[in-house]
Each structure stands twice: as structure tokens, then as C-alpha cells.
Enzyme design. Sequence first.
Site, PDB file in Angstrom:
ATOM      1  N   GLY A  26      33.630  43.396  35.804  1.00  0.00           N
ATOM      2  CA  GLY A  26      35.345  43.223  35.402  1.00  0.00           C
ATOM      3  C   GLY A  26      35.540  44.650  34.575  1.00  0.00           C
ATOM      4  N   SER A  27      36.136  44.247  33.665  1.00  0.00           N
ATOM      5  CA  SER A  27      36.882  45.508  32.658  1.00  0.00           C
ATOM      6  C   SER A  27      35.730  46.299  32.046  1.00  0.00           C
ATOM      7  CB  SER A  27      37.784  45.135  31.975  1.00  0.00           C
ATOM      8  OG  SER A  27      39.047  44.457  32.601  1.00  0.00           O
TER       9      SER A  27
END
Lengths: 562, 135
Positions: free
Chosen positions: A279-280
Site C-alpha cells: 500500500g501507501s
Amino acid sequence: MRLFLVGALFLAAWLTIGAKLVFVQGVQAQTLEDQALDQRLRTVTLEAERGTIFDRDGRELALTIEATSVYANPREIADPALTASALSGLLGRPVGEIQADLERDTGFVYLARKLLHGEAEAIRALELDGVHFLPEPKRVYPSGDLAAQVLGFVGIDNDGLEGIEQMYEDVLTGEPGQLIFERSGRGRVIPQGEYEVQEAVRGQDLTLTIDGELQFFAQQEAQGTLEETGATAVHIVVLDVTTSEVLAMASAPTFDPNHIGGDAELFRNRVVTDTFEPGSTQKLITIAAAIEEGIVTPDRIFEVPDRIEVFDREYFDFTEHDTVDLTVADIVARSSNVGTILVWQELGNPLLYRYLQGFGLGTYSGINFPGEAPGLVRPAEEWCDSCGASTAIGYRVAVTPLQMTAVFAAVGNDGVWIQPQVVNSIVETDGSITEFDQQRQRVLSVETAQIMQDMLAGVVEGGTGQYAQVDGYRVGGKTGTTEKFEPDLVCPGAESPGCYGDDVVASFIGIGPSDDPRLAIGVFVDSPSVPKKRTGGVAAAPAFSRVMRFALHQMGVPPDVR
Amino acid sequence: MATRTAPLRLPRSRLRVIPGRQPSSLSVRQFGWLVLAVAMFFALIYSRIYLDRAAFQIATLEGQIAEQQTRYDQLRLEVAQLESPQRIYAEAEKMNMVLPGEARTVYAPMPDTDDDGGQLATSGSTVLLATVGAK
């Protein structure tokens, strides 16, 4: 005549005896001597002492001591019920179970394996007929569950079954020896008889890079975070950015390798064996690649809406917002999916893929740990139309927590990625030390790495990672909250299984101090269930803050001068 | 009528008297051999006894070594357990001690200094004053 016959008979008898004597003493002499020796000779295998595993400060994490096994010869026991009831309390076994063992038609049955000295002495003091004792080496882990998933454990015969114990089995085991001696009919050693000793060669010792105290603190924090967030598991990794030595690798829940049992899932070191979509936290790579390639600068402004369509897919920011002007640094600080995809659109798939590889994703980290997962990064040419956008924000790739923390360590190490290491050295039996070479590769220039260090500090100072702030130190990092892909879940309207579910992996990975990074710490919270504690900034960042502060104090890093 | 008989001829004895011999005493050399043989006999017996005794002592010492090894192992384990962070943490907590991470950093304003002042920071900065425990 009679006298002659008797004489001849005697002569024949003497000749027969003489012949037999010549046959036995001459012809068969060597064979019979060997057979007799075989009956008297006994060979005992001398087990080699298994090497000790130390932490980086010389604390013994796994060692071998002499223990005592208790066995019985049921044929020597007159009253099995009485003997069983006497042993039951000391062995911690039901009377009936012991009695059943003692009533078996055999000359040998184990009653207990590898008891510690005090336990065995209590049984010895009973002086029970038919109950005997046998010394055996026993592996013990004096710090209990400390670094349990790293160390692993051994089986009843001291064979490594998990973790370092399994991976370095050949190094730790050593060479067994032999004791050959003559014994009498009563089993006693015959003085001046055959006696030959081939000494066992002790196994070699291992020194880990793990810092016992930091490991303990990280485990405490992992457990605390698990309880606070209602997660199914929490993992914390601490790397020294200049050496990529693993200082701590903690998971909760954990287990005590002295008492193996229960859920085998706990035995796995999930920091290196399990993968997730980062993810981020992976936006760091996308942005760093774009800056390194001169495609964007930290101050370049992008017009960022809260959603963007890429081919067949629409991507959203975590919160709804009007179209805003964001610098690249703001995109990182606010963890904007859309902003990152806008940067990716200029970067392109081949370059993104090259940097993913450069940071060690999709390949074995080289930490040399059993069951390590290489992760998954498909070649850029196999990416679908929207896959590049997904990859840019940390989806469609699979990484281990260790791999992802090593990415941040590379940024903290001014752009040089170093192969992570958990075994520092092998100490040979003669005291010499064998160390390991680590692979190194420059991924970013020093300038880009320092720009990224500043951007990461911005995330903590004014972005999504404010709970990661550390009193007295400037630190940086990146939050990540990733929906978990459920291979068995069927999405609404879909025919085949495979869908993102409600569970998430909340993570925070950071470095500190920002001005001269010493440590990279990753905190990964698997499936937090407490509402409002399901994002990386809330679930994982606080633990990062506490572990970073403890570690910096532990290493004697002075607080920043403001 | 008188008869004459032939004179009796006794068989001539083959035995002859020889002068008696004095019982001979052992020569010095013979005596020496005898003493040596006796001494070797006892030496052999003693050596067997000595070797048996030595073997017994070795067995006893080996038993003692094994005992001491067991004791060493127990003490080694005890030291390792005493050094374990869990135990130290628990003991420290009882003494109201805190972990470094639970301490707070206190800053104070830093006065202006000249170049030779040896201060840690420039004008307008703050300087680390102390790190104090907070529980």
C-alpha cells in the site's frame, strides 16, 4: 593286551584333546579372540554439544545443558502400581499412564525425557527398583519467548525444526564422538582393558545481530499494539540503516520454545515468510524514482482531484476533497493515491519496475532464513493497463515486512540498499570468527535520498504519521493502510473468487533521526478490528514512536538540538 | 669223606664309597636371581593393584567431572535466566525504574555565545537540558 587297549584309549583321548586345543588355540584363536572381545566391548556414541546462539551483546539465547532422562526396565519392577504412584507427582503424568508403561513386556521404556537436574534428583532420591537414569543434552532457551520466531526450536533429538536452529543445523550440530571400552559381565568397565575415546566435536556458535533488550521491548510493543487494536498479529522490525543488521524482529502473538505445543502458525517468522500488499508505504519508491530520474522535484505542484480513472479502474484518495494543488512533498505527506498516480503517469512502468527491483522487492532478501518468501513483482511487460497505477500506490505487488523495512533503510542509508542480516557471525570451535559478506547496491543518489528523508519527516510533522513523533528527535516515515486480498472471497457481481475484503494491514515504516538516520523501523498490524484504529497512522505509528525512542536511547543517540 | 667246597666268591661290588660332600650354599649370583624373581613377582602384583586403584580413581574423578559439568550447566542456565530482559524488566519495575522510552526530554533556551563559547547550538536555539524519568 588289556593294558595295551587302555593305554591306546588314553592316548587317543589325549590326542583328541590336544588336537582340539591346537584347533582352538591355533586355527581359531584370532576368530574366538575377536568374538570374545566383541562381547566385552561396548561402543557409546558421544553426542556433540550443540553450539550456542548469542545475541549481539553475548547474551545466551539458546544453549545446551546436560539433562537427565528417566527410563524403566519393567522386568525389574515388582509392583508397577506402587512405582507409578510414587513417580506420578514428580513426573507430572497420570498414575494410570505410567503404570501402563511399567506393565509393558519390554526391558526399556522412557518415563520422562530431558529433565533438569533438580527434577531428576528428586526422582533419584526415591531409589526405586527398575528406574534408571540416562544423561542427555537438552536445548534450553533461557529468555523464554524472546526472539522465539527468530531462533526457532529443536525436536526431542536436538534436530533444528524451525528458525535459525533449522537453517544453521549443520553449523550448530557438530560431530558426534565414540567411546569404546571393555566391560565385565556385570557391565563394569574392565581396568586396563580396551579403552578408546574419539572426542565429539562441539558445534559452532552463532552470534546474531539481534539486540536482546530492544527485541524484548519490541515484543512488548507488538503485544501491546495487538491488544489495543484487536489485530490478529503485529510485527515489528528494527534495522540498523548503515549495516542492515536486524536489531529486532518481533511478532505477537508468540510462543515459548521451551514448551512447544499449541498453534503451529505461531512458530513461523512471519516477518520473512508472509507477504502482503504494502500500500501507501510503497509510494516512497514511486516518488523517489521520479525524483531520481529528474521527472519531478519536491516542489513541483500537481493539480490533484480526489479520484482518477485509469483505463478500466477508478482510484480514490482516502478522504474526499476538492481538487487541490499539492506539491510532490504534500502528496507524500497526505499519502494521496491520486497524486502518486499522477506522478506515475510521468514515470512510466519500466522505470517503476526497475526501482522496485533495485530496492530488492520480488527477490529473496538474502537474510538466509527458512521459508523466506521472495514476494512478487511481475515484470513490467506483463502488467495490465491499470496495473502500473495500482503498483504505484502499493497494490499488485507482494512484499514481506522485512523487505519493505529494508527499502526505508536504504533511503536512510543515503540511497544504498544493503542485504539484511540476522546472523552476524559463526564462531568456530577454535575461536576464529567467520563473518558474512552482504550484497550492497546504490539505488538512489545521496541527494535524492536526503530529499526523501526530508519528505518522510514531513509526513510525521504535518501529514498522516503524526502519532509517530518522537519526543526529542526528528523522525520520518510513511503510513500504509492496505485492504487485504481474500482469495476465497467472491466480489459482488463477480463469478470467480478473489476479492478485497474488509480486513486491512495497517503499517508505519520510518527512519530516525531524520538528520542522520541510524534506524529503520517497520510496524505492521494485521487485521486491526477496533474501530478508528484501523489505519497505519493510528494503529501502527504509536508503536513506531515508542520503539524508535527506546532504541535511540539504547544506542546512546543524543536528542536533537533544536 | 671230606668234601671240599669251593671258596665262596662274593660278587664284586660296583659301589664305591665316595667322600661325603658338604651341603653347598647358594652362590651370590643365584641368590640375586632369587631375590629378583621374588621382587618381580611382588612388583607385578603391586602394579596390578596400582593400576586397578588408578582405574578406580579415574572412574571416581570422571564421576566428579560429570557432576561438576552438570552443576556448571545449571549455573550457566541460571546466569542466562538472570540476564534475560524479562526478569530484569520485572525487577526494575519493582524498583520504580522506567525504560528510556518512558523518559521526557527537557529543553532550555540557549544564551548567545561567541565562536569560542563551546556551546552546542547557535543563537536562538534551545539546548538539551536533561532527560528525566516520567512515570
